[in-house]
Design an enzyme around this catalytic site. Structure first.
Site, short mmCIF file in Angstrom:
data_model
loop_
_atom_site.label_atom_id
_atom_site.label_comp_id
_atom_site.label_asym_id
_atom_site.label_seq_id
_atom_site.Cartn_x
_atom_site.Cartn_y
_atom_site.Cartn_z
N HIS A 39 -3.86 -9.27 2.46
CA HIS A 39 -5.30 -9.33 2.59
C HIS A 39 -5.65 -10.37 3.64
O HIS A 39 -5.11 -11.46 3.65
CB HIS A 39 -5.96 -9.71 1.26
CG HIS A 39 -5.95 -8.59 0.27
ND1 HIS A 39 -6.18 -8.78 -1.08
CD2 HIS A 39 -5.74 -7.25 0.43
CE1 HIS A 39 -6.11 -7.61 -1.71
NE2 HIS A 39 -5.84 -6.68 -0.81
N ARG B 34 0.85 -1.19 0.00
CA ARG B 34 0.00 0.00 0.00
C ARG B 34 0.89 1.24 0.00
O ARG B 34 1.96 1.24 0.62
CB ARG B 34 -0.93 0.00 1.22
CG ARG B 34 -1.92 -1.16 1.23
CD ARG B 34 -2.78 -1.14 2.48
NE ARG B 34 -3.74 -2.25 2.49
CZ ARG B 34 -3.50 -3.45 3.00
NH1 ARG B 34 -2.31 -3.70 3.56
NH2 ARG B 34 -4.42 -4.39 2.97
N ARG C 76 -0.97 -2.59 -6.92
CA ARG C 76 -1.43 -3.79 -6.24
C ARG C 76 -2.38 -4.59 -7.14
O ARG C 76 -2.28 -5.82 -7.27
CB ARG C 76 -2.12 -3.43 -4.93
CG ARG C 76 -1.15 -2.89 -3.89
CD ARG C 76 -1.85 -2.26 -2.70
NE ARG C 76 -2.70 -3.18 -1.95
CZ ARG C 76 -2.26 -4.09 -1.10
NH1 ARG C 76 -0.95 -4.23 -0.91
NH2 ARG C 76 -3.10 -4.87 -0.44
N HIS D 10 -1.63 3.18 -5.70
CA HIS D 10 -2.33 2.01 -5.16
C HIS D 10 -2.63 0.99 -6.26
O HIS D 10 -2.80 -0.20 -5.99
CB HIS D 10 -3.63 2.44 -4.48
CG HIS D 10 -4.15 1.46 -3.49
ND1 HIS D 10 -4.77 0.28 -3.86
CD2 HIS D 10 -4.15 1.47 -2.13
CE1 HIS D 10 -5.13 -0.38 -2.78
NE2 HIS D 10 -4.77 0.31 -1.72
N TYR E 210 -7.03 -20.94 11.78
CA TYR E 210 -6.23 -22.16 11.65
C TYR E 210 -5.13 -22.04 10.60
O TYR E 210 -4.22 -22.88 10.55
CB TYR E 210 -7.14 -23.35 11.33
CG TYR E 210 -7.90 -23.82 12.54
CD1 TYR E 210 -7.33 -24.69 13.45
CD2 TYR E 210 -9.19 -23.35 12.78
CE1 TYR E 210 -8.02 -25.11 14.58
CE2 TYR E 210 -9.90 -23.77 13.91
CZ TYR E 210 -9.31 -24.65 14.81
OH TYR E 210 -9.99 -25.04 15.92
N LYS F 13 -2.69 -2.07 7.84
CA LYS F 13 -4.14 -1.84 7.90
C LYS F 13 -4.81 -2.83 8.84
O LYS F 13 -5.71 -2.46 9.60
CB LYS F 13 -4.73 -1.97 6.49
CG LYS F 13 -6.22 -1.72 6.41
CD LYS F 13 -6.70 -1.80 4.97
CE LYS F 13 -8.20 -1.51 4.88
NZ LYS F 13 -8.68 -1.58 3.48
#
Length: 412
Positions: free
Chosen positions: A366, A242, A343, A340, A376, A269
């Site tokens: 993400h 970012r 990405r 941006h 998990y 973030k």
């Protein structure tokens, strides 16, 4: 005994110790050594001698002081202690103050430690400028849906449709916090569903066609401005982090020998540390930049050493508009390319080149939407991500030199 009159009160003079004036039905003045004169009402309740303050003279004139005394007498006649009644009234005012929308909102903001600093600041500024002036002083449990709609509509009517939606969402979070803490019974923002205009979904501009992306990469290499900005432009497509993460990068986070950059959770973030494997090309760019911004800086030992410092002060990072401004200078409009957007470019092309989605998404930092799977899935896919980042840098180089061929660089 002298009567309480203005003439008598004005003639009272200060002494070394406080003293009381004559009384008028329990009403009297205490004259302080400073010369100030303070109204008091003395009374007896449940066998105890008590007093309450009625204000200073002459700010509170004699007639008003008598009215306040008479009100206290009426309370006594009803079996109510004037002092206790006053404490309850003050407590009610205090409760109303801490239960205002602004008080609850600031309390909620203080608890949002998971938000990135920039996101937290934006939320605070939005509330301070767009909500507090109109509903900040209202008890949060009394705010109605029409009141909230009027606040949000002021923003919407200025053409800021997305901002209006975000304001409604923030207010909803605050109302739900108020419900959880027992200061409201319902969330009026839920009643605004469908009452606001819906903004068109806008995606950040990104070039995803290989030929056009190759031209952009060549243009970035040809940037003739500041060397610091030139390095940021060359690194941005290789790392596809970012923009805020890139410009806040510090040398202390980067290990060139290990070829990795560890971004602290506080800068991410999702508030989780993120590892960015560095390709050979990225390491080379950073080694070229390090003598300029990483060494010999006249800064105090605890000062941040930004990889991309501001041109005005090395104590601050590069401006959030610098990379986009450089793209504009290279002839790319905001509808064509943004910082941006790198990405989206990397994500699109890497998927097309056959890389696994979970590896790409992990490198993009993400968060897994499925909470159980997220809990998990402890793997960070670091070995695969190291291969991915080197592959991507090699592929970008091949695109620039027109040597990339379909399938030749495809991931295994």
């Amino acid at each position: 005994m002298k009567k309480l009159t203005d003439t008598y009160l004005r003639a009272l003079r200060a002494k070394a110790r406080p003293y009381k004036s004559t009384r008028d039905g329990g009403l009297y003045v205490v004259v302080m050594p400073t010369g100030s004169k303070l109204w008091r009402f003395g009374y007896s309740f449940s066998g105890r001698e008590k007093q309450i303050s009625l204000g200073p003279y002459p700010d509170v004139p004699l007639a008003l002081a008598r009215e306040r005394r008479d009100e206290a007498r009426r309370l006594l006649a009803a079996g109510i202690d004037p002092s206790a009644e006053r404490r309850e009234a003050r407590a009610a005012v205090a409760a109303a103050t801490i239960n205002t929308f602004e008080a609850v909102a600031r309390e909620w903001l203080a608890k949002q430690r998971h938000l990135a600093r920039a996101t937290h600041d934006k939320a605070r500024i939005m509330l301070e400028q767009m909500a507090f002036p109109w509903i900040g002083g209202r008890p949060i449990g009394e705010i109605t849906a029409p009141e909230l709609l009027a606040v949000v509509r002021r923003v919407e009517e200025r053409g800021r449709i997305e901002t209006a939606q975000r304001l409604k969402q923030r207010c909803g979070q605050i109302f739900r916090y108020a419900i959880a803490t027992g200061r409201a019974e319902r969330d009026p923002s839920a009643d605004l569903r469908g009452a606001l205009a819906t903004a068109k979904v806008r995606h950040r501009a990104a070039i995803t066609e290989p030929d056009r992306f190759a031209k952009l990469l060549r243009d970035l290499d040809g940037y003739s401005g500041s060397f610091v900005v030139a390095c940021a432009l060359r690194l941005a497509p290789l790392l596809f982090v970012r923009p805020g993460e890139l410009r806040h990068a510090e040398w202390s986070e980067i290990d060139l020998s290990a070829a990795e950059w560890r971004i602290p959770a506080s800068k991410m973030k999702m508030r989780t540390e993120h590892v960015v494997p560095l390709s050979e090309q990225a390491v080379a760019i950073l080694r070229e930049l390090q003598p300029l911004t990483g060494h010999g800086l006249d800064l105090r030992p605890d000062a941040p050493r930004y990889v991309f410092p501001s041109s005005r002060s090395r104590l601050r990072p590069m401006s959030e508009n610098t990379v986009n401004a450089a793209l504009r200078g290279l002839g790319y409009s905001k509808e064509q390319a943004t910082g941006h957007g790198f990405r989206a470019t990397a994500s699109t092309l890497l998927h097309e080149l056959g890389w696994r989605s979970d590896v790409i998404e992990r490198q993009l930092a993400h968060q897994e939407r499925n909470a159980i799977k997220r809990a998990y899935d402890r793997s960070q896919h670091l070995p695969e991500r190291r291969k991915l980042m080197q592959f991507w840098a090699d592929h970008c180089g091949a695109l620039k030199s027109n040597t990339a061929k379909p399938g030749l660089l495809r991931a295994a």
